[in-house]
Design a protein around this motif. Structure first.
Motif, mmCIF file in Angstrom:
data_model
loop_
_atom_site.group_PDB
_atom_site.id
_atom_site.type_symbol
_atom_site.label_atom_id
_atom_site.label_comp_id
_atom_site.label_asym_id
_atom_site.label_seq_id
_atom_site.Cartn_x
_atom_site.Cartn_y
_atom_site.Cartn_z
ATOM 1 N N VAL A 166 5.170 -1.951 1.232
ATOM 2 C CA VAL A 166 4.878 -2.709 2.447
ATOM 3 C C VAL A 166 6.204 -3.084 3.095
ATOM 4 O O VAL A 166 7.040 -3.734 2.482
ATOM 5 N N GLY A 167 6.391 -2.651 4.344
ATOM 6 C CA GLY A 167 7.640 -2.908 5.052
ATOM 7 C C GLY A 167 8.386 -1.618 5.323
ATOM 8 O O GLY A 167 7.899 -0.528 5.032
ATOM 9 N N THR A 168 9.591 -1.739 5.849
ATOM 10 C CA THR A 168 10.414 -0.580 6.162
ATOM 11 C C THR A 168 11.133 -0.120 4.907
ATOM 12 O O THR A 168 11.849 -0.902 4.286
ATOM 13 N N LEU A 169 10.914 1.143 4.533
ATOM 14 C CA LEU A 169 11.542 1.685 3.323
ATOM 15 C C LEU A 169 13.050 1.548 3.377
ATOM 16 O O LEU A 169 13.649 1.680 4.438
ATOM 17 N N SER A 170 13.645 1.271 2.255
ATOM 18 C CA SER A 170 15.094 1.108 2.058
ATOM 19 C C SER A 170 15.678 -0.077 2.827
ATOM 20 O O SER A 170 16.872 -0.146 3.062
ATOM 21 N N GLY A 181 13.285 -6.667 2.149
ATOM 22 C CA GLY A 181 11.968 -7.158 2.526
ATOM 23 C C GLY A 181 10.859 -6.179 2.217
ATOM 24 O O GLY A 181 9.696 -6.547 2.158
ATOM 25 N N CYS A 182 11.200 -4.901 2.015
ATOM 26 C CA CYS A 182 10.187 -3.919 1.631
ATOM 27 C C CYS A 182 9.785 -4.211 0.188
ATOM 28 O O CYS A 182 10.634 -4.418 -0.671
ATOM 29 N N GLU A 183 8.486 -4.273 -0.053
ATOM 30 C CA GLU A 183 8.079 -4.543 -1.433
ATOM 31 C C GLU A 183 7.028 -3.573 -1.934
ATOM 32 O O GLU A 183 6.223 -3.050 -1.176
ATOM 33 N N ARG A 184 7.098 -3.350 -3.222
ATOM 34 C CA ARG A 184 6.202 -2.416 -3.907
ATOM 35 C C ARG A 184 4.980 -3.180 -4.388
ATOM 36 O O ARG A 184 5.083 -4.302 -4.868
ATOM 37 N N ALA A 243 -3.286 -5.592 -6.640
ATOM 38 C CA ALA A 243 -3.384 -6.072 -8.019
ATOM 39 C C ALA A 243 -2.659 -7.407 -8.186
ATOM 40 O O ALA A 243 -3.104 -8.267 -8.943
ATOM 41 N N MET A 244 -1.551 -7.584 -7.491
ATOM 42 C CA MET A 244 -0.754 -8.817 -7.538
ATOM 43 C C MET A 244 -0.450 -9.258 -6.111
ATOM 44 O O MET A 244 -0.274 -8.414 -5.232
ATOM 45 N N PRO A 245 -0.352 -10.568 -5.865
ATOM 46 C CA PRO A 245 -0.031 -11.041 -4.507
ATOM 47 C C PRO A 245 1.373 -10.605 -4.065
ATOM 48 O O PRO A 245 2.261 -10.411 -4.887
ATOM 49 N N LEU A 246 1.559 -10.474 -2.757
ATOM 50 C CA LEU A 246 2.870 -10.144 -2.207
ATOM 51 C C LEU A 246 3.825 -11.319 -2.405
ATOM 52 O O LEU A 246 3.414 -12.477 -2.370
ATOM 53 N N ALA A 262 3.281 -14.754 2.435
ATOM 54 C CA ALA A 262 3.564 -14.521 1.018
ATOM 55 C C ALA A 262 2.423 -15.096 0.186
ATOM 56 O O ALA A 262 1.767 -16.059 0.583
ATOM 57 N N GLY A 263 2.165 -14.486 -0.967
ATOM 58 C CA GLY A 263 1.129 -14.985 -1.859
ATOM 59 C C GLY A 263 -0.257 -14.416 -1.603
ATOM 60 O O GLY A 263 -1.221 -14.780 -2.266
ATOM 61 N N VAL A 264 -0.375 -13.514 -0.643
ATOM 62 C CA VAL A 264 -1.669 -12.927 -0.289
ATOM 63 C C VAL A 264 -1.836 -11.595 -1.019
ATOM 64 O O VAL A 264 -0.878 -10.843 -1.182
ATOM 65 N N ASN A 265 -3.049 -11.307 -1.465
ATOM 66 C CA ASN A 265 -3.273 -10.004 -2.092
ATOM 67 C C ASN A 265 -4.312 -9.155 -1.339
ATOM 68 O O ASN A 265 -4.809 -8.172 -1.861
ATOM 69 N N LEU A 266 -4.626 -9.522 -0.104
ATOM 70 C CA LEU A 266 -5.544 -8.759 0.732
ATOM 71 C C LEU A 266 -4.786 -8.329 1.993
ATOM 72 O O LEU A 266 -4.328 -9.173 2.764
ATOM 73 N N LEU A 267 -4.634 -7.013 2.178
ATOM 74 C CA LEU A 267 -3.882 -6.498 3.319
ATOM 75 C C LEU A 267 -4.808 -5.973 4.406
ATOM 76 O O LEU A 267 -5.589 -5.054 4.165
#
Length: 120
Positions: free
Chosen positions: A80-84, A87-90, A105-108, A59-64
């Motif tokens: 990022v993650g399994t849709l629906s 834990g899946c996040e936009r 643009a923003m950290p996870l 968490a807190g990383v903005n480089l994937l």
């Protein structure tokens, strides 16, 4: 091949996707006219393939670190993650750092594991 009767009036639907094809058969379609299904909402931009994380991301990383950045551009919204699933996040792509790295643009807000999907 084993025969199960007269199939001369059976209709066949073929759906082709990048990874596999499906064939469906429908009984007694002799009176139906062949039709091509067209959907106005399917533009080329909607047909991009997903990629995957190649390493754990805290968490807190903005480089994937991803398998491939092909088809992604700055400003894209990704998931990022399994849709629906919980834990899946936009996230929004800030820039393409390399062929295997996306900058956000923003950290996870949550940690993600290697091999989790990154959806366009």
């Amino acid at each position: 091949m084993e025969s199960h009767g007269d199939f001369s009036s059976w209709g066949v639907l073929l759906f082709t996707f990048p990874s596999r094809s499906f064939i469906f058969r429908a009984k007694d379609t002799s009176e139906l006219m062949p039709t091509t299904l067209r959907t106005a909402s399917f533009k080329n931009i909607n047909l991009r393939e997903r990629t995957e994380l190649i390493a754990d991301v805290p968490a807190g990383v903005n480089l994937l670190p991803v398998v491939s950045t092909e088809g992604y551009v700055s400003g894209d919204v990704i998931y990022v993650g399994t849709l629906s699933r919980e834990g899946c996040e936009r996230a929004a792509v800030d820039s393409i750092v390399s062929v295997t790295s996306l900058s956000l643009a923003m950290p996870l807000e949550r940690p993600h594991s290697a091999f989790e999907s990154v959806w366009p």
